[in-house]
Design a protein around this motif. Structure first.
Motif, PDB file in Angstrom:
ATOM      1  N   ASP A 181       0.640  -1.023   0.111  1.00  0.00           N
ATOM      2  CA  ASP A 181       0.071   0.380  -0.126  1.00  0.00           C
ATOM      3  C   ASP A 181       1.167   1.302   0.209  1.00  0.00           C
ATOM      4  OD1 ASP A 181      -2.492  -1.784   1.926  1.00  0.00           O
ATOM      5  OD2 ASP A 181      -2.094  -1.204   0.251  1.00  0.00           O
TER       6      ASP A 181
ATOM      7  N   GLU B 166      -4.806  -0.736   9.643  1.00  0.00           N
ATOM      8  CA  GLU B 166      -5.205  -0.127   9.292  1.00  0.00           C
ATOM      9  C   GLU B 166      -6.040   0.797  10.117  1.00  0.00           C
ATOM     10  OE1 GLU B 166      -9.053  -2.544   8.578  1.00  0.00           O
ATOM     11  OE2 GLU B 166      -8.450  -3.251   6.169  1.00  0.00           O
TER      12      GLU B 166
ATOM     13  N   ARG C  95      -3.386   3.224   9.787  1.00  0.00           N
ATOM     14  CA  ARG C  95      -3.033   4.096   8.999  1.00  0.00           C
ATOM     15  C   ARG C  95      -3.984   5.563   9.618  1.00  0.00           C
ATOM     16  NH1 ARG C  95      -2.791   0.055   5.283  1.00  0.00           N
ATOM     17  NH2 ARG C  95      -5.268   0.288   5.183  1.00  0.00           N
TER      18      ARG C  95
END
Length: 558
Positions: free
Chosen positions: A486, A522, A525
């Motif tokens: 990512d 997640e 982030r």
């Protein structure tokens, strides 16, 4: 466990004849026959039994009664394996009602059909050889699957499918018939797939009287009559067939027929056909090596990788042997994956499907993932329809059933049709074992219960692969891999902090392995976004890419 009875005229303690073994056999017995010639007329009525040559191809059974079938099965459940059966004025093998599997058998009847199937029977014939007979194979008012069979040197019609029959011939070779190669009438939606039909005295394939077959990717050549003839009132499809060196026209569709002729591929793009051909395209060694490299690049899973490589090695060697005309044992492509969530089961299943495509075993790498709700209906008959539909969509690729054990557990709300879904899948897996790779997945203990839900279920799978939980070190590596995918980087000291976190996190039944790593990233982030928004300025490129120890601490305290 089924009792095994040994037949051998010369072995002490063994039964001298097959008839003696049948009289002594309990339901489900296996009769193992020693090499030799047996002059016997066998009638098997209403029982479940297997008769198998101890060494395939070394047992010949000939009836002493010229006007009786050599092997007659009436409403039984019978498996014949590795036998040579010889008839005269009556069929070598006659099946009436019940079900039968005829595997790797040879049959001949000089003045009759070598094999005759009727009476509503459900029969699978695989790897058989039929030759030197008045007629090769007759299927009437019965269901049949005929795969990888050779039917040669027949006086009249080689194959007749008629009067309410529903049969599929797949990867069969029909060569040398005095009349028609395959004759179908009043046979509903029967079909021919990737068959090689040649040297017939009349039409290669003749379809008549309200029959609507699917004739797909067949090669019809060197016939005295037309290649494919379809009569008035018939339907179905003739798709991507090669018709060469036949009487004109190669494909004759009578006026009033509804048959659709399609040709989407040309020349060299057509797949191999006949009994000696694999069900897919040629092997793509470069693609195989690339996929195996992709498998090796996965983190952890040492045992699983070794098991998959062993399976692929066996498949590849079998294809090489087949190409040299050597015998090849049947190999199931169906697998069981056991282990906790997030251990790479779905990813490995996808790679496995792509490998089967690259090896020419399956025509494409389609991957269909389903769960209980996709297979189980709400009323009688709905489940079989849903299960068959899902199976159909996966044909040519992989059907991946996640949490498969839920099919064998009642929903607790009245009627439950999970068992019906299992029973439907068992039959489809056997009837179409060369067309789909079925992979069932779930927790280890629960999957053991699932495999006990149907007596034939466990035997349909080639192997069980155990996916172990990832170690904390492996989860750190997975976190780094996911982050890089990512376009993120893990900041200084973050590796050690992640290692400590994954070491301390409870590993109960809800622990998700790689899913835990993804969920944690997640949250990190989101924490990074909040931190960067509080800088009061536009972050640099490196700041946008880097996840820090503060992001981890904030994420784990959410």
């Amino acid at each position: 466990m089924a009792r095994t009875l040994t037949v051998s005229p010369d072995q002490r303690g063994a039964l001298p004849t097959i008839r003696d073994a049948l009289e002594a056999a309990a339901d489900g017995a296996v009769i193992s026959v020693a090499p030799g010639e047996y002059e016997e007329q066998l009638e098997i009525r209403g029982v479940r039994v297997t008769i198998a040559a101890r060494e395939p191809g070394t047992v010949t059974i000939t009836s002493p009664l010229r006007d009786q079938p050599t092997v007659s099965v009436v409403d039984g459940t019978v498996e014949l394996s590795g036998l040579a059966v010889v008839g005269d004025e009556q069929p070598a093998i006659r099946i009436s009602g019940g079900s039968a599997k005829i595997a790797d058998c040879a049959a001949t009847a000089s003045r009759a059909a070598a094999i005759s199937i009727g009476g509503g029977a459900d029969v699978a014939v695989r790897g058989g050889r039929i030759n030197d007979s008045q007629c090769g194979l007759i299927i009437e008012n019965a269901d049949g699957v005929v795969e990888s069979c050779e039917i040669r040197d027949i006086v009249d019609d080689a194959v007749i499918v008629r009067l309410g029959a529903r049969a599929v011939l797949r990867h069969c070779t029909v060569q040398g018939a005095g009349f028609r190669g395959v004759y179908m009438y009043q046979a509903g939606g029967s079909g021919l797939e990737r068959c090689d039909i040649s040297q017939t005295g009349d039409a290669g394939i003749a379809v008549a009287d309200q029959t609507s077959p699917n004739i797909v990717e067949c090669w019809v050549h060197d016939t005295q009559g037309v290649g494919i003839s379809v009569g008035r009132g018939c339907g179905g499809v003739v798709e991507n067939c090669r018709v060469e060196n036949t009487a004109a026209p190669g494909v004759l569709i009578d006026e009033g027929a509804r048959t659709e002729v399609r040709d989407d591929a040309q020349g060299a793009g057509k797949p191999p056909v006949g009994a000696s051909a694999s069900s897919g395209s040629r092997q793509d060694q470069e693609q195989v090596d690339q996929l195996l490299g992709e498998l090796d690049g996965m983190i952890g899973l040492t045992g699983v990788k070794a098991e998959v490589r062993a399976l692929i090695d066996e498949i590849q060697v079998n294809e090489w042997r087949r190409g040299e005309g050597l015998s090849v044992n049947a190999v199931s492509n169906h697998l069981v994956f056991t282990g906790a969530p997030g251990t790479g089961k779905t990813t490995v299943a996808r790679v496995y499907g792509d490998l089967l495509k690259a090896l020419g075993i399956l025509p494409h790498g389609r991957f269909k993932e389903v769960s209980r709700r996709d297979l189980v209906g709400q009323y009688i008959g709905h489940t079989a329809e849903k299960a068959a539909s899902a199976f159909d969509e996966a044909r040519g690729g992989v059907l991946f059933i996640d949490e498969a054990y839920t099919l064998s557990r009642s929903s607790g709300g009245g009627a439950d049709f999970g068992q019906e879904a299992i029973d439907t899948l068992v039959k489809l897996m056997e009837d179409h074992r060369d067309e789909v790779a079925v992979i069932v997945a779930g927790y280890t203990a629960e999957m053991r219960e699932f495999l006990d839900a149907n007596p034939g279920l466990a035997s349909r799978f080639a192997k069980t692969l155990e996916f172990e939980n990832y170690t904390p070190e492996q989860l750190v590596s997975i976190s780094g891999h996911l982050a890089r995918g990512d376009d993120y980087l893990l900041g200084e000291e973050l590796d050690l902090a992640l290692l400590e976190w994954f070491t301390l996190v409870p590993r109960d039944e809800n622990f998700g392995n790689a899913r835990e790593a993804r969920k944690l990233l997640e949250r990190m982030r989101k924490s990074q976004s909040t931190r960067l928004r509080g800088l009061g300025r536009r972050p640099t490129r490196d700041e946008l890419r880097t996840l820090t120890l503060d992001d981890l601490l904030d994420a784990v305290h959410e």
